[in-house]
Design a protein around this motif. Structure first.
Motif, short mmCIF file in Angstrom:
data_model
loop_
_atom_site.label_atom_id
_atom_site.label_comp_id
_atom_site.label_asym_id
_atom_site.label_seq_id
_atom_site.Cartn_x
_atom_site.Cartn_y
_atom_site.Cartn_z
N LYS A 99 -4.28 5.04 -6.20
CA LYS A 99 -5.20 5.37 -5.25
C LYS A 99 -5.45 3.74 -4.86
O LYS A 99 -5.24 2.72 -5.71
CB LYS A 99 -6.56 5.72 -6.11
CG LYS A 99 -6.57 7.06 -6.38
CD LYS A 99 -6.53 7.95 -5.06
CE LYS A 99 -6.62 9.53 -5.33
NZ LYS A 99 -6.63 10.16 -4.19
N VAL A 100 -5.58 3.36 -3.65
CA VAL A 100 -5.43 1.99 -3.14
C VAL A 100 -6.79 1.92 -2.09
O VAL A 100 -6.85 2.85 -1.19
CB VAL A 100 -4.28 1.70 -2.21
CG1 VAL A 100 -4.24 0.20 -1.91
CG2 VAL A 100 -2.92 1.90 -3.11
N THR A 101 -7.41 0.94 -2.35
CA THR A 101 -8.48 0.47 -1.34
C THR A 101 -8.10 -0.97 -0.72
O THR A 101 -7.80 -1.85 -1.63
CB THR A 101 -9.85 0.63 -1.82
OG1 THR A 101 -10.19 1.76 -2.30
CG2 THR A 101 -10.73 0.02 -0.83
N HIS A 102 -8.29 -1.12 0.55
CA HIS A 102 -8.02 -2.56 1.09
C HIS A 102 -9.14 -2.58 2.20
O HIS A 102 -9.44 -1.87 3.17
CB HIS A 102 -6.67 -2.51 1.94
CG HIS A 102 -6.62 -3.68 2.71
ND1 HIS A 102 -6.69 -5.08 2.25
CD2 HIS A 102 -6.29 -4.01 4.03
CE1 HIS A 102 -6.52 -5.94 3.11
NE2 HIS A 102 -6.22 -5.24 4.10
N PHE A 103 -9.98 -3.71 2.26
CA PHE A 103 -10.99 -3.98 3.18
C PHE A 103 -10.42 -4.90 4.35
O PHE A 103 -9.91 -6.25 3.87
CB PHE A 103 -12.14 -4.62 2.52
CG PHE A 103 -12.75 -3.59 1.59
CD1 PHE A 103 -13.69 -2.63 1.88
CD2 PHE A 103 -12.38 -3.65 0.15
CE1 PHE A 103 -14.11 -1.67 1.14
CE2 PHE A 103 -12.92 -2.96 -0.78
CZ PHE A 103 -13.84 -1.94 -0.37
N LEU A 138 -6.78 -6.00 -2.45
CA LEU A 138 -6.55 -4.71 -2.81
C LEU A 138 -7.03 -4.21 -4.23
O LEU A 138 -6.94 -5.09 -5.20
CB LEU A 138 -4.84 -4.28 -3.10
CG LEU A 138 -3.92 -4.45 -1.45
CD1 LEU A 138 -2.58 -4.02 -1.76
CD2 LEU A 138 -4.61 -3.69 -0.53
N GLN A 180 1.01 3.99 -3.16
CA GLN A 180 0.73 5.41 -2.94
C GLN A 180 1.75 6.22 -3.24
O GLN A 180 1.75 7.40 -3.93
CB GLN A 180 0.18 5.47 -1.58
CG GLN A 180 -1.15 4.97 -1.05
CD GLN A 180 -1.63 4.83 0.46
OE1 GLN A 180 -0.68 5.02 1.12
NE2 GLN A 180 -3.02 5.13 0.53
N ILE A 194 0.82 -1.37 -0.11
CA ILE A 194 -0.02 -0.02 -0.04
C ILE A 194 0.94 1.21 -0.21
O ILE A 194 0.72 2.12 -0.88
CB ILE A 194 -0.86 -0.09 1.10
CG1 ILE A 194 -2.00 -1.07 0.82
CG2 ILE A 194 -1.61 1.38 1.42
CD1 ILE A 194 -3.01 -1.23 2.25
#
Length: 139
Positions: free
Chosen positions: A55-59, A82, A50, A46
């Motif tokens: 742009k990064v999304t992690h749940f 990711l 960045q 991540i």
């Protein structure tokens, strides 16, 4: 002859101190903390992504009241860890430890996603870095 409680206690203490010390049990072989390894690798991916403008999304999974780990999902389970996007370039990355295995539902997702889906492991760091550093693709 009667022995007082104080004498027994002191005699027992003396006897315990005069015995040879017991050897502690042998330590268990170290186990790799898989969750920790994956968390560290995730954080590294991540921050690197960045830094390269993604742009990064992690749940993140969380612990439930029963002590289980779960990720809140509505829909099909097994989606990649990711979602990365930069100037129209999209990567869906499943992150695993070097010896981690894909679950069947994760394999299914990767099949459906096609070439935008990748599996990254710490041993693949050079390839991960090269992909994240690569300039935007032309469409």
């Amino acid at each position: 002859m009667t022995t007082s409680r104080r004498q027994l206690t002191s005699q027992g203490l003396f006897a315990a101190l005069s015995r040879p010390a017991e050897q502690p049990p042998a330590p268990a072989p170290p186990r790799r903390p898989r969750r920790r390894d994956e968390e560290n690798f995730t954080a590294k991916v991540i921050s690197t992504a960045q830094w390269h403008g993604w742009k990064v999304t992690h749940f993140r999974p969380s612990r439930t009241a029963s002590g289980r780990w779960a990720t809140a999902v509505q829909g099909d389970i097994g989606s990649p860890d990711l979602l990365l996007a930069r100037h129209g370039d999209v990567i869906l990355a499943e992150l695993k430890t070097d010896d981690g295995r894909l679950r069947p539902e994760q394999r299914d997702w990767l099949t459906h996603l096609g070439p935008i889906a990748v599996v990254w492991r710490p041993r693949d760091w050079d390839a991960v870095l090269a992909r994240l550093a690569k300039g935007p693709t032309t469409r």
